[in-house]
Design an enzyme around this catalytic site. Structure first.
Site, PDB file in Angstrom:
ATOM      1  N   ASN A   1     -84.207 -23.030 158.415  1.00 55.61           N
ATOM      2  CA  ASN A   1     -84.430 -24.709 157.965  1.00 55.61           C
ATOM      3  C   ASN A   1     -84.505 -24.752 156.668  1.00 55.61           C
ATOM      4  O   ASN A   1     -84.859 -25.887 156.304  1.00 55.61           O
ATOM      5  CB  ASN A   1     -85.736 -25.082 158.804  1.00 55.61           C
ATOM      6  CG  ASN A   1     -87.125 -24.426 158.065  1.00 55.61           C
ATOM      7  OD1 ASN A   1     -86.927 -23.646 157.385  1.00 55.61           O
ATOM      8  ND2 ASN A   1     -88.075 -24.798 158.987  1.00 55.61           N
TER       9      ASN A   1
ATOM     10  N   HIS B   1     -86.607 -23.205 154.249  1.00 49.62           N
ATOM     11  CA  HIS B   1     -87.681 -22.906 153.547  1.00 49.62           C
ATOM     12  C   HIS B   1     -87.567 -21.784 152.683  1.00 49.62           C
ATOM     13  O   HIS B   1     -86.815 -20.633 152.996  1.00 49.62           O
ATOM     14  CB  HIS B   1     -88.998 -22.739 154.614  1.00 49.62           C
ATOM     15  CG  HIS B   1     -89.037 -21.684 155.349  1.00 49.62           C
ATOM     16  ND1 HIS B   1     -89.646 -21.521 156.779  1.00 49.62           N
ATOM     17  CD2 HIS B   1     -88.497 -20.364 155.183  1.00 49.62           C
ATOM     18  CE1 HIS B   1     -89.356 -20.424 157.116  1.00 49.62           C
ATOM     19  NE2 HIS B   1     -88.702 -19.637 156.446  1.00 49.62           N
TER      20      HIS B   1
ATOM     21  N   GLU C   1     -92.338 -25.332 153.821  1.00 51.39           N
ATOM     22  CA  GLU C   1     -91.621 -25.831 154.855  1.00 51.39           C
ATOM     23  C   GLU C   1     -90.880 -27.178 154.589  1.00 51.39           C
ATOM     24  O   GLU C   1     -91.483 -27.842 153.637  1.00 51.39           O
ATOM     25  CB  GLU C   1     -92.597 -26.101 156.192  1.00 51.39           C
ATOM     26  CG  GLU C   1     -93.035 -24.802 156.588  1.00 51.39           C
ATOM     27  CD  GLU C   1     -92.242 -23.993 157.596  1.00 51.39           C
ATOM     28  OE1 GLU C   1     -90.808 -23.984 157.318  1.00 51.39           O
ATOM     29  OE2 GLU C   1     -92.489 -23.607 158.729  1.00 51.39           O
TER      30      GLU C   1
HETATM   31  P1  PGA Z   1     -85.913 -13.872 157.936  1.00 53.75           P
HETATM   32  O1  PGA Z   1     -86.871 -14.894 157.257  1.00 53.75           O
HETATM   33  O2  PGA Z   1     -85.498 -12.792 156.957  1.00 53.75           O
HETATM   34  O3  PGA Z   1     -86.675 -13.243 159.165  1.00 53.75           O
HETATM   35  O4  PGA Z   1     -84.552 -14.542 158.389  1.00 53.75           O
HETATM   36  C1  PGA Z   1     -86.489 -15.474 155.951  1.00 53.75           C
HETATM   37  C2  PGA Z   1     -87.498 -16.608 155.728  1.00 53.75           C
HETATM   38  O5  PGA Z   1     -88.135 -17.161 156.477  1.00 53.75           O
HETATM   39  O6  PGA Z   1     -87.649 -16.687 154.456  1.00 53.75           O
END
Ligand code: PGA
Length: 243
Positions: A136, A138, A143
């Site tokens: 998304n 972030h 977020e």
């Molecule tokens: P992920 O998370 O490496 O588990 O995809 C990345 C993030 O949320 O920064």
């Protein structure tokens, strides 16, 4: 922003690990910002491999992790503290004083966030911040939303982020904490250099926004375009929407 493409996540991880080992060699007092999650698992495996062979001296390095779940800490298997101990800290010669992590069980979370900002400043600031990116958009736990926080803060996690983290909690999204402590956008942008890793097709839209999108709090990573020294290291899946 510098874009680097790799055939797969293994080559990406080994390339970045070698760069980090070189950076520690050139500056033994390097201040590193570190991420957790699935993406850097291979990076930490490579760093352990190098460190076990004596390729890096961690004895003066300082680290600051991006974030931690509220309510979790050392000893909680789902905490980022536990992740980092298993991924790196238990395997390299570092004392607890060298390791900066937010304490998700601090009695006063606002004071804990302020302490973290002071600790980073007292260490001289972050030389090199490694980042992942959420599907998304972030970074850390900043977020997407109407507004973004500048400094380290308490963040409410979005439903998709809790789902994405369920794997660390036996697949049960309801066990993923609803809040986390996270560096803010300004905390991250104050790093002298930033390297963002993204792997897998699930990140392609976020990466397209990161590289070519407008600056928007709807895609927090887009603000990395403001920073003069950012490298995005991408595998084929993550890079597929880029020309
Ligand atoms: P992920 O998370 O490496 O588990 O995809 C990345 C993030 O949320 O920064």
């Amino acid at each position: 922003m510098k874009i680097e493409r790799f055939d797969n996540d293994e080559v990406l991880a080994s390339t970045l690990a070698t760069r980090l080992i070189d950076a520690i060699f050139l500056n033994p007092r390097l201040v590193l910002g570190l991420p957790t999650g699935r993406t850097p698992v291979a990076l930490y495996r490579e760093l352990r491999w190098h460190s076990q062979r004596g390729h890096a001296d961690w004895s003066q390095v300082r680290t600051f992790n991006l974030d931690e779940f509220v309510g979790l800490g050392a000893g909680d298997p789902g905490s980022y503290r536990s992740y980092m101990q298993a991924a790196l800290f238990d395997h390299v010669r570092m004392t607890p004083e060298q390791i900066g992590m937010l304490d998700g069980r601090a009695p006063n979370l606002a004071a804990e966030c302020a302490r973290y900002e002071r600790a980073i400043a007292q260490a001289g600031g972050i030389d090199l911040q490694i980042l992942g990116i959420g599907a998304n958009g972030h970074i850390g736990f900043n977020e997407p939303g109407d507004t973004l926080e500048a400094e380290t803060h308490v963040a409410e996690l979005r439903a998709e982020t809790r789902r994405a983290n369920a794997g660390w909690f036996g697949g049960d999204t309801t066990r993923v904490p609803s809040h986390a402590l996270s560096m803010g956008l300004a905390t991250i942008l104050r790093a002298r250099e930033i390297v963002l890793m993204a792997t897998g097709a699930g990140k392609q839209d976020a990466v397209a926004g990161l590289v070519n999108g407008q600056l928007t709090p709807r895609l927090p990573a887009s603000f990395l375009q403001l920073h003069p020294r950012v490298t995005a290291m991408l595998d084929r899946g993550a890079a597929q929407r880029l020309a």
